[in-house]
Design an enzyme around this catalytic site. Structure first.
Site, PDB file in Angstrom:
ATOM      1  N   TYR A 133     -34.674  52.098   3.517  1.00 58.76           N
ATOM      2  CA  TYR A 133     -34.463  50.770   2.920  1.00 58.76           C
ATOM      3  C   TYR A 133     -34.877  49.676   3.913  1.00 58.76           C
ATOM      4  O   TYR A 133     -35.658  48.779   3.578  1.00 58.76           O
ATOM      5  CB  TYR A 133     -32.981  50.635   2.543  1.00 58.76           C
ATOM      6  CG  TYR A 133     -32.545  49.235   2.219  1.00 58.76           C
ATOM      7  CD1 TYR A 133     -32.915  48.628   1.018  1.00 58.76           C
ATOM      8  CD2 TYR A 133     -31.767  48.498   3.111  1.00 58.76           C
ATOM      9  CE1 TYR A 133     -32.516  47.328   0.733  1.00 58.76           C
ATOM     10  CE2 TYR A 133     -31.362  47.209   2.828  1.00 58.76           C
ATOM     11  CZ  TYR A 133     -31.737  46.627   1.642  1.00 58.76           C
ATOM     12  OH  TYR A 133     -31.354  45.341   1.354  1.00 58.76           O
ATOM     13  N   LYS A 169     -22.756  47.958  -7.822  1.00 61.62           N
ATOM     14  CA  LYS A 169     -23.416  48.555  -6.656  1.00 61.62           C
ATOM     15  C   LYS A 169     -22.613  49.740  -6.118  1.00 61.62           C
ATOM     16  O   LYS A 169     -23.059  50.432  -5.202  1.00 61.62           O
ATOM     17  CB  LYS A 169     -23.566  47.515  -5.543  1.00 61.62           C
ATOM     18  CG  LYS A 169     -24.547  46.421  -5.882  1.00 61.62           C
ATOM     19  CD  LYS A 169     -24.673  45.418  -4.755  1.00 61.62           C
ATOM     20  CE  LYS A 169     -25.406  46.012  -3.575  1.00 61.62           C
ATOM     21  NZ  LYS A 169     -25.647  45.018  -2.514  1.00 61.62           N
TER      22      LYS A 169
HETATM   23  N1  LIG Z   1     -26.114  42.099  -1.191  1.00 56.83           N
HETATM   24  C1  LIG Z   1     -26.452  42.034   0.088  1.00 56.83           C
HETATM   25  O1  LIG Z   1     -25.565  41.940   0.956  1.00 56.83           O
HETATM   26  C2  LIG Z   1     -27.889  42.040   0.504  1.00 56.83           C
HETATM   27  C3  LIG Z   1     -28.171  41.981   1.883  1.00 56.83           C
HETATM   28  C4  LIG Z   1     -29.504  42.002   2.282  1.00 56.83           C
HETATM   29  C5  LIG Z   1     -30.523  42.040   1.354  1.00 56.83           C
HETATM   30  N2  LIG Z   1     -30.242  42.115   0.027  1.00 56.83           N
HETATM   31  C6  LIG Z   1     -31.366  42.164  -0.909  1.00 56.83           C
HETATM   32  O2  LIG Z   1     -31.136  41.273  -1.980  1.00 56.83           O
HETATM   33  C7  LIG Z   1     -31.687  41.794  -3.197  1.00 56.83           C
HETATM   34  C8  LIG Z   1     -30.587  41.866  -4.242  1.00 56.83           C
HETATM   35  O3  LIG Z   1     -29.588  42.757  -3.773  1.00 56.83           O
HETATM   36  P1  LIG Z   1     -28.218  42.972  -4.521  1.00 56.83           P
HETATM   37  O4  LIG Z   1     -27.160  43.037  -3.494  1.00 56.83           O
HETATM   38  O5  LIG Z   1     -28.124  42.014  -5.627  1.00 56.83           O
HETATM   39  O6  LIG Z   1     -28.411  44.465  -5.052  1.00 56.83           O
HETATM   40  P2  LIG Z   1     -28.406  45.067  -6.534  1.00 56.83           P
HETATM   41  O7  LIG Z   1     -28.609  46.514  -6.339  1.00 56.83           O
HETATM   42  O8  LIG Z   1     -27.184  44.625  -7.251  1.00 56.83           O
HETATM   43  O9  LIG Z   1     -29.668  44.383  -7.198  1.00 56.83           O
HETATM   44  C9  LIG Z   1     -30.949  44.951  -7.241  1.00 56.83           C
HETATM   45  C10 LIG Z   1     -31.393  44.956  -8.675  1.00 56.83           C
HETATM   46  O10 LIG Z   1     -32.749  45.408  -8.749  1.00 56.83           O
HETATM   47  C11 LIG Z   1     -32.870  46.317  -9.832  1.00 56.83           C
HETATM   48  N3  LIG Z   1     -34.025  47.154  -9.527  1.00 56.83           N
HETATM   49  C12 LIG Z   1     -34.135  48.104  -8.570  1.00 56.83           C
HETATM   50  N4  LIG Z   1     -35.377  48.590  -8.539  1.00 56.83           N
HETATM   51  C13 LIG Z   1     -36.073  47.945  -9.520  1.00 56.83           C
HETATM   52  C14 LIG Z   1     -37.413  48.003  -9.970  1.00 56.83           C
HETATM   53  N5  LIG Z   1     -38.296  48.832  -9.401  1.00 56.83           N
HETATM   54  N6  LIG Z   1     -37.793  47.203 -11.000  1.00 56.83           N
HETATM   55  C15 LIG Z   1     -36.912  46.344 -11.559  1.00 56.83           C
HETATM   56  N7  LIG Z   1     -35.620  46.245 -11.176  1.00 56.83           N
HETATM   57  C16 LIG Z   1     -35.214  47.031 -10.150  1.00 56.83           C
HETATM   58  C17 LIG Z   1     -31.539  47.039  -9.889  1.00 56.83           C
HETATM   59  O11 LIG Z   1     -31.282  47.613 -11.149  1.00 56.83           O
HETATM   60  C18 LIG Z   1     -30.570  45.903  -9.556  1.00 56.83           C
HETATM   61  O12 LIG Z   1     -30.165  45.223 -10.721  1.00 56.83           O
HETATM   62  C19 LIG Z   1     -32.258  43.157  -2.864  1.00 56.83           C
HETATM   63  O13 LIG Z   1     -33.644  43.052  -2.681  1.00 56.83           O
HETATM   64  C20 LIG Z   1     -31.564  43.518  -1.553  1.00 56.83           C
HETATM   65  O14 LIG Z   1     -32.360  44.362  -0.773  1.00 56.83           O
HETATM   66  C21 LIG Z   1     -28.938  42.112  -0.420  1.00 56.83           C
END
Ligand SMILES: NC(=O)c1ccc[n+]([C@@H]2O[C@H](COP(=O)([O-])OP(=O)(O)OC[C@H]3O[C@@H](n4cnc5c(N)ncnc54)[C@H](O)[C@@H]3O)[C@@H](O)[C@H]2O)c1
Length: 303
Positions: A133, A169
């Site tokens: 990741y 999640k």
């Molecule tokens: N939440 C955190 O603390 C955090 C920290 C660092 C980075 N991020 C980044 O922020 C973004 C959102 O994270 P989040 O916490 O909301 O996670 P999340 O898993 O809730 O959201 C990711 C979403 O993307 C969708 N998804 C995954 N692969 C896909 C694809 N190929 N096509 C279409 N949809 C797809 C999933 O179904 C999900 O709804 C991500 O890119 C994550 O890497 C989040």
């Protein structure tokens, strides 16, 4: 603005889509529902397209800005190759779409790519990826950096985001959620020995604010999205007990992960975000948790 939010049924994406709509923008969501869920978008009026952005992508609509939040987000996802390939291919497809339509692209990166590097973490410091990741996000940042002169692109290295709509999640949801739930239901909060690991916890309303501010960045860039404040897990448990008016003692247990793959301390240097996108976090950890738990009391802790 007309906005496309990929991953818009996920945690940050749904909060972003709902806030954009609240501010009067038209929003379309694309999501596979892998770790997202339509329930996160209750009362959302925009269109929801169930599509995998790593597959060939054509959208017959014109957008002003694309927010790319979609990714396989669980660092413990069982298939490293899938995590890496899908996250990179999805990003490349979204870049093509943005370039073809000449629209601004804001995308999610992560503080995970600083690994166990020194704090406060500065954007330019050496990277250390501890998972597929993290590797995928670092590669995304490398791809984006090469495009700074060619398009409007802003990468946001979110630190530890917590808040409403993260429950889908599961194990990858925040420590604030998991520990808060244990304390709420009178179970001892369980953390790795001896709770001195540090995280920069940022409330999702701040993360969304930063994401929307990135639309008017001074220039293409990659910036940290954190509070700049490090909190130990022990301190987090104290805040959770206080907000929930409980006094549950912590149960410590041996770390089940290889410590080399686990970040022991994250804390953002926020200077670049302040200078380039005008973002500074407003929510303290305690106020963010209070606001979050009011939401969970109203809509349910298990949803
Ligand atoms: N939440 C955190 O603390 C955090 C920290 C660092 C980075 N991020 C980044 O922020 C973004 C959102 O994270 P989040 O916490 O909301 O996670 P999340 O898993 O809730 O959201 C990711 C979403 O993307 C969708 N998804 C995954 N692969 C896909 C694809 N190929 N096509 C279409 N949809 C797809 C999933 O179904 C999900 O709804 C991500 O890119 C994550 O890497 C989040």
């Amino acid at each position: 603005m007309k906005c496309l939010v990929t991953g818009g049924a996920g945690f940050i994406g749904s909060n972003l889509a709902l806030e954009l709509e609240k501010q009067g923008h038209e929003v379309v969501v694309v999501d596979t529902m892998l770790s997202g869920n339509k329930n996160n978008l209750d009362n959302f009026k925009g269109k929801i397209i169930e599509k995998d952005v790593s597959e060939p992508l054509e959208l017959n609509e014109k957008f002003d800005v694309i927010f790319h939040e979609a990714a396989i987000t669980d660092p413990r996802h069982p298939n490293d190759e899938e995590t890496y390939n899908k996250n990179i291919q999805g990003f490349k497809n979204i870049i093509n779409l943005a370039q073809k339509n000449n629209v601004k692209l804001i995308y999610a990166s992560t503080a995970g790519l600083y690994g166990n590097g020194p704090v406060p973490m500065k954007e330019g410091q050496e990277k250390e990826t501890l998972s597929a990741y993290g590797k995928s996000k670092l590669e995304m940042d490398n791809i984006a950096s090469k495009l700074f002169d060619k398009m409007y692109i802003v990468g946001l290295r979110y630190f530890n985001v917590f808040g409403p709509r993260e429950a889908y999640k599961n194990r990858a949801a925040s420590m604030a959620y998991h520990l808060g739930k244990q304390i709420k239901f009178n179970r001892k909060p369980r953390i790795f020995k001896f709770g001195e690991q540090i995280r920069d916890h940022i409330y999702v309303k701040d993360a969304v604010d930063a994401t929307i501010k990135a639309v008017d960045a001074k220039k293409s860039c990659i910036v940290n999205v954190g509070t700049g404040i490090g909190t130990t897990f022990n301190e987090l448990v104290n805040v959770l007990n206080e907000v929930l008016e409980k006094d549950l003692k912590t149960e410590y247990f041996d770390m089940s992960y290889d410590p080399k793959t686990y970040q022991s301390n994250t804390q953002a240097d926020t200077t670049k975000a302040e200078n380039l996108i005008g973002f500074k976090a407003k929510w303290s950890l305690k106020e963010g948790i209070k606001d979050y738990f009011n939401f969970l009391d109203k809509y349910g802790w298990e949803q």
